[in-house]
Design an enzyme around this catalytic site. Structure first.
Site, PDB file in Angstrom:
ATOM      1  N   ASP A   1       0.827  -1.198   0.000  1.00 18.07           N
ATOM      2  CA  ASP A   1       0.000   0.000   0.000  1.00 18.07           C
ATOM      3  C   ASP A   1       0.866   1.254   0.000  1.00 18.07           C
ATOM      4  OD1 ASP A   1      -2.790   1.321   0.637  1.00 18.07           O
ATOM      5  OD2 ASP A   1      -1.366   2.210   2.037  1.00 18.07           O
TER       6      ASP A   1
ATOM      7  N   ALA B   1      -0.542   1.891  16.480  1.00 17.72           N
ATOM      8  CA  ALA B   1      -0.676   3.268  16.984  1.00 17.72           C
ATOM      9  C   ALA B   1       0.643   4.020  16.874  1.00 17.72           C
ATOM     10  CB  ALA B   1      -1.197   3.277  18.417  1.00 17.72           C
TER      11      ALA B   1
ATOM     12  N   TRP C   1      -4.962   1.105   8.864  1.00 21.93           N
ATOM     13  CA  TRP C   1      -3.610   1.643   9.029  1.00 21.93           C
ATOM     14  C   TRP C   1      -3.353   1.966  10.507  1.00 21.93           C
ATOM     15  CZ3 TRP C   1      -2.911   6.843  10.559  1.00 21.93           C
ATOM     16  CH2 TRP C   1      -4.011   7.702  10.406  1.00 21.93           C
ATOM     17  N   SER C   2      -2.098   2.016  10.840  1.00 20.91           N
ATOM     18  CA  SER C   2      -1.637   2.298  12.202  1.00 20.91           C
ATOM     19  C   SER C   2      -2.162   1.321  13.248  1.00 20.91           C
ATOM     20  CB  SER C   2      -2.010   3.734  12.612  1.00 20.91           C
ATOM     21  OG  SER C   2      -1.235   4.163  13.700  1.00 20.91           O
ATOM     22  N   PRO C   3      -2.092   0.011  13.000  1.00 20.00           N
ATOM     23  CA  PRO C   3      -2.558  -0.955  14.008  1.00 20.00           C
ATOM     24  C   PRO C   3      -1.703  -0.939  15.277  1.00 20.00           C
ATOM     25  CG  PRO C   3      -1.385  -2.088  12.261  1.00 20.00           C
ATOM     26  CD  PRO C   3      -1.565  -0.669  11.800  1.00 20.00           C
TER      27      PRO C   3
ATOM     28  N   TYR D   1       2.436  10.520  -0.546  1.00 23.30           N
ATOM     29  CA  TYR D   1       3.528  10.156   0.357  1.00 23.30           C
ATOM     30  C   TYR D   1       4.865  10.648  -0.210  1.00 23.30           C
ATOM     31  CZ  TYR D   1       0.165   6.877   2.506  1.00 23.30           C
ATOM     32  OH  TYR D   1      -0.929   6.303   3.111  1.00 23.30           O
TER      33      TYR D   1
ATOM     34  N   ASN E   1       6.335  -8.158  12.806  1.00 19.19           N
ATOM     35  CA  ASN E   1       4.922  -7.834  12.632  1.00 19.19           C
ATOM     36  C   ASN E   1       4.191  -8.885  11.815  1.00 19.19           C
ATOM     37  OD1 ASN E   1       5.505  -5.486  14.004  1.00 19.19           O
ATOM     38  ND2 ASN E   1       5.422  -4.160  12.212  1.00 19.19           N
TER      39      ASN E   1
END
Length: 336
Positions: free
Chosen positions: A49, A209, A205-207, A54, A295
């Site tokens: 992604d 944090a 997004w941002s799992p 960006y 991850n």
């Protein structure tokens, strides 16, 4: 690596997606970015992604170079359109037909591909009629330049309107890309129930944090050198909402839960979002290959109900649940 269907479509994407926001073309050097992409491929990640905004298009170029030589049919490439790019002229932003069509051509060129698997409206555009935007997406699908269409940070009402227009125009709206984590659950009240009804998946997004859920930030202590909280190119601004001593103290109390499950803190955070059956994939970012491998190991993990209850008890009222926070995500006026 396991795969899940994207919305009510036949497309499958990997449970973990590698994303390059705030890293490629900005926070890490290109050779490190390429190493992270290759680590993702080694871990079985097939979904990548990015977005044209960006690093003002540079991130797409870096990803395209990193994926060069890979079998295109084995990959799912996701990108987005909305934010200001290029010299940021009067038509270099938003979801007008002109910008959507031109932005798609630019993304295809930078990514080195003839089609985008999932093309996403990065935010809702209040300055353009929704009918104009959805017609532009429909034309890109019919031209074979886009396989599927998604959105990002849309409210339940906006999803419903977009889905209806997509049906009229003969294509599917299959996904929404919201922020979602143990600490940020604003989609659960309205967006997720509506998405389930409409056959739309969440690409979250941002799992972790912004790294807070790794536990590396400690209450009352300075952020580690080189961490996102010290990044002056944008990372520090995004993470500051979580840099509260109460939040950081509670996150430290998650460590025994992760330990009992044999997971790292990052793996616990990623696995947590994947327990939601409306989530198709969790987007991870990385500045080092070892972060990718750590991850990615969260894929296929089931967190028992008692552990989920313990997480809720530990975090308590520091969790943000207000559905109205989604509405705040889309600017009411364009930046240019």
């Amino acid at each position: 690596m396991e795969h899940r269907h994207l919305g009510r479509s036949g497309l499958k994407i990997s449970e973990i997606t590698y994303g390059n926001w705030l890293t490629h073309g900005s926070q890490v050097e290109n050779d490190a970015a390429v190493a992270c992409v290759h680590a993702a491929l080694d871990a079985g990640i097939s979904t990548f992604d990015t977005a044209d905004v960006y690093a003002n298009t540079v991130a797409e170029s870096v990803l395209g170079e990193a994926l060069k030589g890979q079998r295109r049919e084995s990959l799912e490439i996701l990108t987005k359109v909305f934010g200001p790019i290029g010299p940021k002229g009067h038509n270099d932003t938003g979801l007008s037909r002109k910008h959507v069509l031109e932005a798609c051509e630019g993304s295809l060129r930078r990514l080195g591909t003839d089609h985008i698997d999932l093309y996403q409206a990065h935010r809702y555009d209040y300055a353009t009629p929704l009918e104009e935007t959805m017609q532009a997406f429909a034309d890109l699908v019919r031209a074979g330049k886009v396989g599927y269409v998604g959105v990002s940070e849309w409210t339940a009402e906006q999803l419903r309107a977009g889905h209806a227009l997509a049906q009229q125009l003969g294509f599917q709206l299959v996904s929404n890309q919201p922020q979602y984590s143990m600490l940020w659950r604003v989609i659960e009240g309205e967006v997720v129930p509506t998405s389930r009804e409409l056959g739309i998946s969440q690409v979250v997004w941002s799992p972790i944090a912004q790294g807070v859920l790794t536990g590396k930030y400690r209450p009352g202590a300075e952020p580690p050198a080189g961490s996102r909280a010290t990044d002056t190119k944008g990372g520090a601004d995004m993470i500051k909402r979580f840099m509260d001593d109460d939040v950081l103290t509670r996150v430290q109390r998650l460590k025994p839960i992760a330990g009992d499950l044999g997971l790292s803190m990052a793996q616990l955070a990623v696995a947590w979002v994947l327990q939601n059956d409306n989530v198709a994939t969790a987007i991870i970012g990385a500045s080092r290959p070892e972060q990718v491998h750590d991850n990615a190991a969260a894929a296929g993990t089931t967190i028992p109900a008692d552990a989920l209850a313990r997480i809720d008890e530990v975090l308590g009222d520091v969790v943000e649940r207000d559905p109205a926070r989604t509405l705040e995500s889309s600017p009411k006026q364009r930046e240019v």
